[in-house]
Scaffold this active site. Structure first.
Site, short mmCIF file in Angstrom:
data_model
loop_
_atom_site.label_atom_id
_atom_site.label_comp_id
_atom_site.label_asym_id
_atom_site.label_seq_id
_atom_site.Cartn_x
_atom_site.Cartn_y
_atom_site.Cartn_z
N SER A 147 -1.59 5.52 0.63
CA SER A 147 -2.64 5.71 -0.40
C SER A 147 -2.73 6.64 -1.51
O SER A 147 -1.56 6.51 -2.08
CB SER A 147 -3.95 5.91 0.49
OG SER A 147 -5.17 5.65 -0.22
N ASP A 245 -4.19 -5.18 -3.16
CA ASP A 245 -4.40 -3.96 -2.08
C ASP A 245 -5.93 -4.04 -2.28
O ASP A 245 -6.75 -3.67 -3.11
CB ASP A 245 -4.06 -2.76 -2.71
CG ASP A 245 -4.32 -1.47 -2.00
OD1 ASP A 245 -3.55 -1.13 -1.17
OD2 ASP A 245 -5.43 -0.70 -2.31
N HIS A 304 -4.67 -2.40 3.19
CA HIS A 304 -4.37 -1.20 2.37
C HIS A 304 -3.80 -0.10 3.53
O HIS A 304 -4.17 0.17 4.58
CB HIS A 304 -5.72 -0.58 2.02
CG HIS A 304 -5.55 0.80 1.42
ND1 HIS A 304 -4.74 1.03 0.08
CD2 HIS A 304 -5.75 2.26 1.70
CE1 HIS A 304 -4.72 2.37 -0.20
NE2 HIS A 304 -5.22 3.15 0.76
#
Length: 354
Positions: A147, A245, A304
């Site tokens: 991330s 994503d 994600h």
């Protein structure tokens, strides 16, 4: 094996006699002969988000005072059947707390909230301590980030490599952190606004941490888009991410897009926008002419991050592209068995539970 707590924010697992490390930026660093992962979560963005930033400072993504024990799963697992390639590595998980991809470097302390953001200094100190604890003796090492941790895994990749001159294999891994600058101004505005706050406002002041090779050519906030710095990085990097994503889509299009993708009810207009975003994303990632230097694994599941998830990064239920699972694709690339460059050609996303 023993556990060391570094300033209450970082956990280091080190096994004597091993020479592999993995470091993870939360969101990840890995090394086999020394292994470290840095994990970074999402961002604390704009000055006007002060209330949200203050609130997050009292959570496990804003202060070590509120952090809970971090279970090691996925690529961090010590179970050989679940994590056959990296189960016996030394692993370091650097917890997320700075809200700016470990780039903040300011003396300023907000007078109202008493918050200060010095993520770049955190990274430097953690790396120095790990080197002293044995990382410098690694034969294999990975710096990984998930991330918002994906960007610093790239930003500091060459520096990480240079700190390990005697390590034979050093590479970096970006997990769902390659957020792109969409060409359509409406689509590009959300992330650009976020990055402007990180790069230029007094709270983070990250501009001075960013590569001069980039900031000399464009606005500092644009240098927080990975596509604008990756070409200058000399160390091999592997990018694992969905073309859809679900943080990138929701930040750009709003939370409602998640439901329509899950339920298969997106309108023709929504699907067209998703396809436009996919096209821009694929144009922004490294080209496939040198997969030894830039490996990629791009799927279409609306998810994600994967590295820390036992169901995503394991032989049990991995994401697959062209009959190759993500953990296998990365391991083959890392160990120089096969230089992976895989893109799922489907033009619309699959639900998150696919």
């Amino acid at each position: 094996m023993y556990t060391i707590s570094l300033k209450q924010s970082f956990i280091v697992l080190y096994r004597k006699g091993q020479c592999a490390w993995m470091d993870h930026l939360q969101h990840t660093i890995l090394t086999q002969d020394l292994e470290t992962e840095l994990e970074i979560g999402l961002y604390n963005f704009r000055e006007e988000d002060g209330a949200q930033t203050s609130k997050r400072s009292k959570s496990d993504v804003g202060s070590s005072s509120y952090m809970h024990p971090q279970p090691f799963k996925g690529i961090f697992s010590k179970n050989q059947s679940a994590n056959p390639e990296f189960y016996n590595w030394n692993k370091v998980f650097v917890r997320y707390c700075d809200g700016g991809s470990f780039t903040g470097d300011v003396e300023y302390v907000d007078p109202a909230t008493k918050l200060h953001f010095r993520g770049a200094r955190i990274f430097t100190v953690v790396l120095e301590e790990l080197l002293a604890k044995g990382l410098k003796n690694a034969k294999n090492a990975i710096l990984a980030g998930s991330s918002a941790g994906g960007y610093p895994a790239m930003l500091y990749c060459d520096g990480f490599r240079n700190s390990l001159p005697n390590t034979s294999r050093v590479k970096c891994l970006v997990d769902s952190g390659y957020f792109v600058h969409f060409k359509n101004p409406v689509l590009g505005r959300p992330f650009e606004s976020i990055y402007k706050g990180i790069a230029t406002l007094q709270l983070q002041g990250s501009a001075k941490t960013l590569p001069k090779s980039c900031t000399s050519k464009m606005k500092p906030e644009l240098c927080l888009f990975a596509e604008n710095i990756q070409q200058d990085i000399k160390t091999p990097i592997f990018i694992s991410m969905s073309a859809f994503d679900n943080i990138m889509t929701q930040y750009t299009l709003g939370g409602g897009i998640y439901g329509c993708i899950q339920e298969g009810t997106c309108t023709a207009s929504q699907n067209k926008t998703l396809q436009e975003m996919r096209s821009d994303f694929l144009n922004a990632i490294p080209k496939g002419n040198n997969p030894k230097l830039r490996g990629v694994f791009i799927d279409v599941v609306h998810h994600h991050t994967s590295l820390q998830k036992q169901t995503r990064w394991s032989p049990v239920k991995p994401i697959v592209v062209h009959n190759l699972a993500a953990p296998k694709a990365f391991a083959d690339w890392y160990f120089d068995r096969n230089y992976t460059y895989l893109i799922d050609e489907r033009s619309l996303p699959l639900p998150n539970d696919s």
